[in-house]
Design an enzyme around this catalytic site. Structure first.
Site, short mmCIF file in Angstrom:
data_model
loop_
_atom_site.label_atom_id
_atom_site.label_comp_id
_atom_site.label_asym_id
_atom_site.label_seq_id
_atom_site.Cartn_x
_atom_site.Cartn_y
_atom_site.Cartn_z
N ASP A 138 0.79 -1.11 0.06
CA ASP A 138 0.06 0.00 -0.16
C ASP A 138 1.00 1.26 0.10
O ASP A 138 2.35 1.14 0.36
CB ASP A 138 -1.01 -0.11 1.39
N ASP A 160 -0.03 5.09 0.97
CA ASP A 160 -0.18 6.09 2.15
C ASP A 160 -0.37 5.34 3.41
O ASP A 160 -1.34 4.62 3.72
CB ASP A 160 -1.50 6.95 1.74
N THR A 182 -2.55 0.81 -4.42
CA THR A 182 -3.02 2.22 -3.76
C THR A 182 -4.51 2.36 -3.98
O THR A 182 -5.10 1.98 -5.18
CB THR A 182 -2.16 3.74 -4.13
N SER A 183 -5.47 2.97 -3.18
CA SER A 183 -6.50 3.32 -3.48
C SER A 183 -6.67 4.71 -4.10
O SER A 183 -7.90 5.26 -4.06
CB SER A 183 -7.37 3.25 -2.15
N LYS A 227 -10.17 -1.71 -2.34
CA LYS A 227 -10.04 -2.38 -0.93
C LYS A 227 -11.37 -2.00 -0.12
O LYS A 227 -11.80 -0.95 -0.10
CB LYS A 227 -8.81 -1.64 -0.45
#
Length: 215
Positions: free
Chosen positions: A11, A13, A105-106, A136
């Site tokens: 991931d 952040d 990442t989102s 996610k």
């Protein structure tokens, strides 16, 4: 404890970079601009989820596209001086072959690249919110990353700081390592929970990688 893997999936952040203050600053301003009450904003899960899901939880569908563009711009504008590499990140990544790791990442690709570039991280493989239909905690982002790296999901290790991301990793059938950078260790369910990446070492061999906790 030693974990063996063929690919490492990170991931961004809260895992590789610290952007929590920037995230909170930008989303608070965004909420004010759209007239969202503090109570409504506090009631939804923010960290580790795609912006499109957060906006959809808070706004009428007709406003979501405009609102997404606005929060992306706010966060991109806040990157200079608002992002820094977390302890151990740069050293650990520097020792990994580029084809054996990915960022999952989102965030949108534009925002993710801005934050990573700010700290000098340039992954060869990256899966972003733009690349998937379900973010996610759905396993789709991690399964896509494994596919792009050509590695069996069971041979991948996920590094995450958020419960939603850890659920995604588990659902993908991957080993999970939780970093207690944005949540308390007791809130994180994973195969291994550590403070941050500085507590880990990775030995790279012809057969894969061995992850160990520094003794």
């Amino acid at each position: 404890m030693k974990i063996h893997a063929e690919a490492l999936l990170f991931d961004n952040d809260g895992t590789l970079v610290s952007s929590l203050e920037s995230v909170n600053r930008c989303w608070t301003l965004w909420a004010e601009e759209y007239g969202i009450t503090a109570e409504d904003f506090a009631a939804i899960g923010l960290h580790g989820r795609p912006a499109v899901e957060i906006a959809a939880d808070l706004l009428p569908a007709a406003l979501v596209p405009e609102a997404l563009a606005r929060i992306e711009q706010l966060e991109v504008d806040d990157v200079p001086g608002g992002v820094e590499a977390l302890p151990g990140t740069l050293a650990l990544l520097a020792g990994l072959p580029a084809e054996r790791w990915a960022v999952v990442t989102s965030a949108t690709r534009r925002l993710a690249e801005a934050r990573l570039d700010e700290v000098g991280i340039r992954p060869k493989t990256m899966v972003c919110a733009d690349d998937v239909t379900r973010g996610k905690p759905d396993p789709e982002p991690y399964l896509l990353a494994a596919r792009e790296l050509g590695v069996d999901p069971a041979r991948c290790v996920v590094f995450e700081d958020a419960p939603a991301g850890l659920r995604a990793g588990r659902a993908a059938g991957m080993t999970t390592v939780a970093l207690a950078t944005t949540h308390r260790a007791g809130e994180l369910e994973a195969d291994l929970v550590v403070e941050d990446l500085s507590t880990l070492s990775v030995l790279v061999t012809d057969k894969g990688m061995q992850i160990s906790v520094r003794g």
